[in-house]
Structures are given as C-alpha cells and as structure tokens.
Design an enzyme around this catalytic site. Structure first.
Site, short mmCIF file in Angstrom:
data_model
loop_
_atom_site.label_atom_id
_atom_site.label_comp_id
_atom_site.label_asym_id
_atom_site.label_seq_id
_atom_site.Cartn_x
_atom_site.Cartn_y
_atom_site.Cartn_z
N GLU A 1 -7.65 -2.74 5.41
CA GLU A 1 -6.97 -4.03 5.40
C GLU A 1 -5.87 -4.10 6.45
OE1 GLU A 1 -5.05 -7.12 2.20
OE2 GLU A 1 -4.57 -5.02 1.96
N THR B 1 0.86 -1.18 0.00
CA THR B 1 0.00 0.00 0.00
C THR B 1 0.90 1.24 0.00
OG1 THR B 1 -1.22 -1.32 1.62
CG2 THR B 1 -2.10 0.78 1.05
N ARG C 1 -10.82 -4.38 -11.47
CA ARG C 1 -11.74 -5.39 -10.94
C ARG C 1 -13.09 -4.74 -10.68
NH1 ARG C 1 -9.81 -9.31 -6.18
NH2 ARG C 1 -8.48 -10.00 -7.88
N GLU C 2 -14.17 -5.39 -11.13
CA GLU C 2 -15.54 -4.87 -11.02
C GLU C 2 -15.58 -3.42 -11.49
OE1 GLU C 2 -15.53 -7.79 -7.31
OE2 GLU C 2 -14.61 -5.83 -7.44
N ARG D 1 5.17 1.12 8.91
CA ARG D 1 5.58 1.37 7.53
C ARG D 1 5.97 2.83 7.32
NH1 ARG D 1 2.80 -1.89 2.60
NH2 ARG D 1 3.32 -3.98 3.29
N GLY E 1 -17.17 -1.54 -13.74
CA GLY E 1 -18.45 -0.85 -13.68
C GLY E 1 -18.31 0.64 -13.93
N LYS F 1 -5.97 7.31 -17.46
CA LYS F 1 -7.05 8.27 -17.71
C LYS F 1 -6.77 9.53 -16.91
CE LYS F 1 -11.94 9.24 -16.88
NZ LYS F 1 -13.23 8.76 -16.31
N GLN F 2 -6.98 10.67 -17.54
CA GLN F 2 -6.91 11.94 -16.84
C GLN F 2 -7.90 12.88 -17.50
OE1 GLN F 2 -3.73 15.16 -15.05
NE2 GLN F 2 -3.03 13.79 -16.62
#
Length: 957
Positions: free
Chosen positions: A747, A723, A887-888, A756, A890, A924-925
C-alpha cells in the site's frame, strides 16, 4: 549447418530408466508387494515420463493402486483396454517385455531419480524456450514484467522438488533434536525463544515470534480518520460530484489527489471503508468551505498533516486553489442556459415552469433557448406593467395535434409494410379495436408501457413512430419542459431548495462558462468599489446552491468567498448567501473567460479598473510560518541582499513575519534562491484558508477512502488525508537484533515507509520530515537515525498486489543472498492476489493465508501479515475486536498461529482516559496464553513503545 544441428537436438530423457521404473512396479505387483510403489510415489508423477505410452502405463498403475486393486500384467492391460488405450501403450506384448527385462525392483528409487532428473531438464528447456519467445514477441511489455514471469516459471519447477521426496521423520531422531533445543533454551538468560518484538509485556506472553509461525496483526482501517455521509467527492475523469456513500457502495471510482509536487492529479482508491457511526465535527473556513470529519482526521497545514484534534480556530489549512477537471457531457448550449435561468429566476413550484426577469435581452435569450424543446409554447405575463415580466412555459397544443397526426401516418404506414390489420394488432396487444383505430386517425396515442409493447410488435424503434417524443405527442403527458426539469430534480423546488443538477458538473469547460455566465446574469452583479477595486458577487437564498456555484468557480481557478447575510424581505429578515470574487487576478479571469450576459457595460468598466489598478490587498498568501522556510533557504544571505538579488530598490522592506507572503512574491524569492521547495509552494494548486469554526455535530455515519501513494483526496473542496505496530517490530528486529528483515509494502511506497522509519527511530515529528521543515534539534536526530539504518539488514519491496508465489520467490532469493531471514512483514493481506481470477474473495484470502503459513514453515521464519477488520464491530457497544471480525476470515483463523488485534479507545471515545495508549489483544496463540498487553502510542512519531502511564502525545496513525 548449425541450424540443422539445432533442429536435431533431442530433449533429455532415459527410455531405459522409464522402462525399469514401470517394469519394477509390475514385478512388485506380481509379487503382491507394494513397497516399490511407496518408494517412488512421492518422487515422480505421470508428467515426468518422456514417452506418451509410458505415461499411460504409469497412469494405469497409479489408478489401480489408488483403488486398492491387484497390480499385474493382466489388470494393467485390462485397465488400458477398457479405455481404448492398450494399443497406444504398446500392447500386452510391450508390457510383458518390460516386466521380463527388469531383473528386480530393488533399484527402482534410483531409476525414478533418473526419470525425475531428465524431466526437470526438459522443463527447464521448455521454460527457457518460452522465455526467449516472450522476449522476441514482447510487443511493448516491460522487461520487468517478463523477468517476473520468467522467475515464476523457474520457481514453479523448483517448488515441485520441494514437495517431492519428503519423508516421515522418526520420533527417535526428533527427540534428540528437541532435547538439544531445550538444553540451549535453558542456558538463555530470558524467556524469549523467538524473535523479540521489543515490547516487554508482549514478549513475556508470546516468548517472541516463533520460527514458522504466521502472525496476523489486525485493526480497523483508518482508525477513525473519516468524513461524514453525504460528503461529495469530485470524479476528475467525468467531472461528476459523487457522494462518498455511493463510492463505498459501488467499491469503485476516481478522485483528485495531491501529489508530492503539491499538484492535483487523478487517482483511484484502493479501499472503500464504511466506518460506522462516530462523533463528527464541522470545519468551516474563511472562504466558506465546509467539511464534516472525525476529530482524528488530518488536514494539511504548512507544517504538514495534522489531525483536527491538534488544529485550532485561526489555523490555516490547505484547500484546492483550482480543480482543473471538466467533463465531456452532451448537454446542449440551449439547455445549459435554461438550467441556469431556471435555477436563478425560475418559478418551479406551479404546474408550469416560469421565468421572471426584468431585462428584455435576457428574456429573449431565454425564449430563444426554448427552441431546443419542440412541443412547448411560451406566454409573457406582466399584468400590464404592474409586476416584473414573467414567461410561462406550457404545452403547445397545435404542435401536439400535428405530432399526433404525424404518429398516425407513420403508424398506418408500418401496418401496411407488415400487412397487419387493426383487428389483428388489437388481438396481439390485447386491447380494443377502437383503441387501435383511434391511434390510426390521430385521436389518441399509446403511452407508457403500451407504447413500448407496440414498438416491439411492429418491430420499429420508438423514435421512428414518435419522432417528437411522447411528451410532445401525448395529451395527458406533462409538457416536455416540465418533464425535463423533473428528470433534473428541479421541478417542484422552491428558491431555498434549489441546487445545481448533476449534468452541469459533467460539462466541458466552454459550456460550464456559459452556465455561469447566464447564472450571474440573473443573480450576479459586477461592481467597482471606490473607483479602484473591481469585484463580482452572486446572491441566493439557497445555501446549497451557493456552495455549488463556489465549486464550479474553483474548476476555473477562481476563488469566491461565501458570506452569510441577513436580508430584509416583506418586512422580515431572512438568511441569504453571497459569493464575492475580489482577488483582482480572479476578477479579470472571470470577466474575460466567463463574462455576464446583459451586463456588458459593467463588465467592461470593471475589467478596465482591474487591469489598470494595482490591488492594495493581496489575498492569495501563504501562512506566516512560510517566512521561516524562506529564512532557511536564504541561509547567510541578508534580507537586503535577497531584495537586491530580486531587483528591489535599496531599503526594500519585506515586512518579514508581519504578513503572509503572496504567491507571486514567493515565486520571485524561489527563483532568486534557486529553491525547489519554495517554487513548489509558490506554484502549487493550494490556497491556504483559515479555519473560522469547529463545531461538534454529534454522532453520524462516516466513510473513508484509502488512496495509494498520496494518501489524500479532495472532498467538499477540502483536502483530507487517510502500519505502524508491525513496522515497529520490524524496525526492532532489523536495527537492534540485526536480523535480516523483509518488508512487503503493497500500500505504501518504499520512500514514504522510509520517512516513517526515520521519524520513528529519530523521534522526529513525521510532518516536519515530510515538509523538510526541521528544527536545529531535529537534524542531529535524523543524522543518528540514518547512521543506524545505514547498516540495518532491512529490505523493502513496494510492489503492489503480490501473490503468495511471488512473495515466496522473492523471500527465497533474499534468503539465498543473505544466508538467513529473521522476519517477514506483509502490509497487508487483503491487497494480495492469488494470480487467478475468482468471484469468491473469501476463498482467495483463504488460499493466500495458507500460502503465507506454508512460506513461514518452509523458510522457518515468523511471518507477520497485516489484516483489516470488517465493520461489524462498529455496531457493538464494545468496539474491541474479536476473531470473527477478521475481514474475509475464512481460513485466516485456522492458519494463523498468533492473532493480534490493535485497539485504541480514543478513536471511538475522544475523551477516553486511555488517550495515547493502545491495547494489544492476543486473541489466539497456538502455543501460549491469550490476553492483553498495553503500549504507549506516540502519534507524531508513528511509534508504539512499552507502556509508560505519564506519556500522552495526541497524534495520528
């Protein structure tokens, strides 16, 4: 009296204001003027009216306006009359009175604001009452849950206000604001107009992260930290060994994980990842344990988690010393014994199973166990002493005849109970009358599907008609023993192919001990070496069976070393495998709790030696690096003073740094030094096993599991770990730009995220931080990082499975407390929930992405949401992600203003010339160019930095 007064309280409302709103709308309609409706349509709703008749009238007016129909007394009353609601609305006379008593619609907006104000007060009263009721009837619900629920209800009322009353902004006014903004930008010395990421090339392409933008940062989960297909994962709840392939396919399961106290506990994965085909390496340890992983998969060393790429042969890694998890399987003791006997001395490749053993006690024990299988008979075959006696198990024909007669009697009795003739039954079943007749006299019995059909026709359970089972009753069926062995997957297997069947792993502790007892009775031995060292061994020609047995021993905390041997058989050498238990404590535990049937004399002799003799060699030791940890803990205390404190004689030599520290010795040192760190290591569930070989096996299918909090799990009796970019941006915004930054980490727990951050800011190896084994150079860096972060406006929420509503409420609260928010980071989007149950996860993700975009716009803050990619890109030669890989996906593509992909070529190509770097792909921007920026990745600091070609630090995600 007070109670009576309370009961008379009337909720806030204004009948006059409600009548004036409705009357004004009716007057406006009569004048064919729609301005009154346009004025209040976004201010109030039907639910804001206190009286039910007023709600009905407002609904009628709204419906007429929506259908572009005339609005007057007649049309409204007619709408109500058609729905049988005119009388409930007060009748035509009441409508006329409201229109007559309202002088004009000029002040209708003010009337509507009164109606809305009273409605909000009523909703607050209702919510307050509900909160009070929830508190009174909590019944064990935690107060935190009640508070979150109460907050959501209050914010829901507030959200209604933000959606209402919004008006168009005239372009003239917007032009002035925009020109002023452009003038301010022209005075800046840089092109960064939003929140700087700290990455020069990326900032040049984006001009920073803009207010109100939703930024999606995506990458494949695990980025290569995977284990190979076929790896077995222990389910600590049932005791089963599950293939990781099956866990990923089912998307559910339990596993064993190592907590911060270095003890094993039960956990459930949060993600099940199919990571495609990747290069894999087989790791084999001194104990003979094996696991196949990718090169980037971390293993636990005494210095912390390190990827396989940084580990050499000879390095010691942590493996479970004990897996104290057993099942609740219903296998009988007799059948448990039989499985052990057939696995060891069983012959399963002929038509009937056989058991061959020279010990008469063991043979008799086997015969006794056959009582669990009515319908079989045994025969001893020894060729008159020419070979080892063998017991052949076959069908008991006499018993089978009796069972058929019993079935015939039960069958006829049931026909009488139903007053059903043989002819009638034959017609119903569609079979010949002769067939049914044979059933009735015991010459034959129905088999297969026909037996099930018969039971349904006779409305009887199968066990009632055929209590001994079909295999013990049907002539053509295999004998019950053979059928059972087939269901276990043992029948037909030769000695090299045998392995422990699944039901054994689910046995409770006592029955698992019985299984091992009988298995070692046949293929095991108990010995005393040189009169001073007791040991136990188990031999087999099946490598899989040897590893299975080794695993079962670990359940008891007994470590066995698996050795590869060559044995002479019929004039040639063949591979064989031997398990050896030589650690004296483990030898004693095996002999006392498990034992070996038929070898009691040898067991007693070995047990006496093991109890009386002090072992000369200590096998369960920690790596030599542990001495440095002891030295740090003792501080200025000398080794001689430590020995004295431990009750050792003067001049005692610990052999510091020359040999590993035994677990018992380390526990003594921990007690003498009052060190929790050393005590945790000494009493851990870990054994420090040495890597003996690392072999490349080519490319294979791999999978991974994400485990919340601990981020590790046990596979093939080895510990494996599962992350950064977005957190580096958050760190820069908060620490360098002093912008209040909210991090929602769904998570990773807040404490781990803080580790971290310290590693990243202080440039200290994160694994040394995790273990507390910091060098003299590390401490000043940690101190500097702590000093920097002490005044950093970063706020971390590690609540799991938040919804967009909850995120919005918490972000608003944070913004009110601190006056502003500079950045919001969510890790990660797929872990969010909508708060409503739905079978369509893609639709849920779409709702979540829209909610996050709305949040960014409402608070005028850039929102970074981490997202995962699907595995389709693994099938392409070019693994660089594209937007369809989200992922997904949509609405994610549509809602996002900026989509960034992270790609590290070394994950897929270990010998990549781009090692230690990452491509940040702008896919994309909305208001800028797309393209790629390159960053340097410093794995051991979990840090991305501006690209410098000469830096390469192998690391982990």
């Amino acid at each position: 009296m007070a109670d009576s007064y309370e009961s008379l309280k009337i909720p806030p409302h204004s009948i006059e204001a409600e009548q004036s709103v409705l009357g004004g709308l009716l007057l406006s309609g009569l004048a064919n003027d729609s301005t009154a409706w346009d004025t209040i349509a976004d201010k109030i709703t039907e639910g804001d009216f206190y009286r039910q008749d007023h709600r009905l009238i407002f609904r009628a007016i709204a419906d007429l306006v929506e259908d572009n129909k005339p609005l007057d007394l007649v049309t409204v009353s007619e709408w109500l009359k058609q729905r049988n609601e005119l009388e409930n609305a007060g009748g035509f006379a009441y409508l006329a009175t409201m229109a007559k008593d309202t002088p004009s619609a000029a002040n209708i907006r003010a009337y509507a604001e009164i109606v809305r104000e009273k409605s909000v007060l009523r909703q607050l009263i209702s919510v307050g009452t509900g909160i009070a009721d929830s508190a009174f009837t909590a019944q064990g619900r935690p107060s935190k849950e009640l508070l979150d629920e109460a907050e959501q209800k209050v914010f829901k009322i507030a959200e209604q206000g933000t959606k209402q009353g919004q008006v168009f902004k005239p372009l003239k006014g917007l032009l002035k604001v925009t020109l002023a903004h452009i003038e301010e930008l022209s005075k800046l010395d840089s092109n960064i107009t939003g929140v700087s990421t700290g990455y020069t090339q990326l900032d040049e392409m984006t001009s920073g992260l803009q207010k109100g933008d939703l930024i999606i940062v995506a990458g494949r989960p695990s980025m290569g930290k995977c284990i190979v297909t076929g790896s077995r994962v222990l389910d600590p709840i049932t005791g089963r060994l599950e293939m990781i392939d099956d866990l990923v396919a089912q998307q559910q399961g339990s596993l064993a994980t190592l907590n911060t106290q270095l003890r094993l506990q039960v956990a459930q994965p949060s993600q099940y990842v199919d990571d495609g085909v990747k290069p894999v390496f087989r790791v084999r340890t001194a104990l003979g344990r094996e696991i196949t992983t990718t090169l980037t998969h971390p293993f636990l060393t005494i210095e912390g988690w390190k990827p396989l790429a940084e580990i050499n042969v000879g390095k010691r890694i942590a493996v479970p010393r004990i897996l104290p998890f057993f099942g609740k399987g219903s296998l009988s003791e007799q059948r448990t014994k039989l499985i052990a006997y057939f696995l060891t001395d069983g012959g399963l490749t002929q038509s009937c199973p056989q058991f061959t053993n020279i010990n008469p006690r063991i043979r008799q024990d086997f015969i006794t166990a056959l009582d669990d299988f009515p319908g079989v008979q045994w025969r001893l075959e020894d060729s008159k002493g020419q070979r080892t006696p063998s017991i052949r198990v076959a069908t008991d024909t006499a018993f089978q005849h009796t069972a058929r007669q019993d079935f015939a009697a039960r069958f006829k009795q049931r026909l009488q109970e139903l007053s059903l003739s043989l002819n009638a039954l034959a017609r119903q079943l569609g079979v010949a009358v002769a067939t049914v007749h044979y059933w009735s006299v015991g010459k034959a019995v129905p088999a297969g599907e026909m037996f099930g059909v018969l039971c349904r026709e006779l409305q009887v359970e199968p066990s009632v008609l055929m209590p001994h089972g079909s295999t013990a009753t049907t002539r053509s069926a295999p004998n019950p023993m053979t059928e059972w062995l087939q269901t276990l997957g043992l029948m037909g297997k030769n000695a090299h192919e045998k392995r422990i069947p699944a039901p054994v792993y689910e046995l409770p502790r006592a029955l698992m001990a019985v299984f091992l007892n009988r298995a070692f009775a046949c293929d095991g031995s108990v010995y005393v070496q040189n009169g001073i060292q007791a040991g136990i061994s188990y031999s087999t020609v099946s490598y899989a069976l040897a590893r299975d047995m080794q695993h079962l021993l670990v359940r008891f905390g007994i470590l066995a070393k698996l050795r590869h041997r060559q044995v002479r058989y019929q004039g040639e050498y063949r591979a064989a495998y031997e398990l050896r238990i030589t650690h004296q404590q483990h030898v004693r535990q095996f002999l006392e709790e498990i034992g070996v049937y038929g070898k009691e004399e040898a067991v007693q002799k070995a047990l006496t030696v093991s109890q009386e003799k002090t072992p000369k060699v200590i096998l369960d030791t920690l790596p030599n690096e542990t001495w440095a940890m002891v030295a740090d803990c003792k501080g200025e205390l000398t080794w001689a003073e430590l020995a004295q404190r431990m009750g050792r004689k003067p001049g005692h030599n610990f052999h510091v740094g020359k040999r590993g520290i035994g677990r018992e010795l380390l526990a003594e040192m921990a007690a003498a030094l009052s060190s929790k760190t050393l005590a945790t290591l000494a009493h851990s569930d870990l054994y420090w096993d040495e890597i003996q070989s690392i072999d490349y096996l080519g490319k294979q299918q791999v999978y991974d599991l994400s485990v919340p909090d601990t981020h590790n799990f046990v596979a093939d009796d080895v510990l494996v770990h599962n992350t950064t970019f977005s957190m580096n941006i958050a760190e820069y915004a908060a620490a360098h730009k002093k912008l209040p930054t909210a991090v929602f980490s769904m998570e990773m727990p807040a404490e781990q995220l803080t580790l971290r951050l310290l590693s990243s800011m202080g440039r200290v190896d994160q694994h040394r931080i995790r273990t507390g084994k910091l060098t003299d150079e590390d401490w000043p860096r940690i101190a500097t990082a702590v000093k920097i972060f002490a005044d950093v406006p970063m706020f971390i929420d590690d609540s799991p499975a938040l919804s967009p509503t909850e995120v919005r409420a918490r972000a608003r609260r944070l913004m009110r407390e601190h006056g502003q928010l500079g950045l919001i980071v969510l890790d990660y989007l797929q872990l969010m929930q909508t708060g409503t149950s739905s079978d369509n996860r893609t639709a849920e993700i779409s709702e979540i992405s829209r909610g996050l975009k709305s949040l960014a716009k409402e608070l005028a803050v850039p929102v970074i949401a981490l997202s995962q990619l699907n595995r389709s890109l693994e099938q392409r030669p070019n693994k660089r992600p594209v937007m369809s890989d989200l992922r997904e996906s949509g609405a994610i593509e549509q809602d996002a203003d900026l989509i960034i992909f992270i790609y590290r070529d070394e994950v897929y190509n270990p010998e990549s010339p781009d090692k230690g770097t990452a491509e940040i792909i702008i896919a994309k921007q909305r208001n800028g160019p797309i393209g790629t920026a390159r960053l340097t990745f410093l794995g051991k600091y979990t840090r991305f930095e501006n690209f410098t070609p000469d830096i390469y630090t192998p690391g982990f995600e």
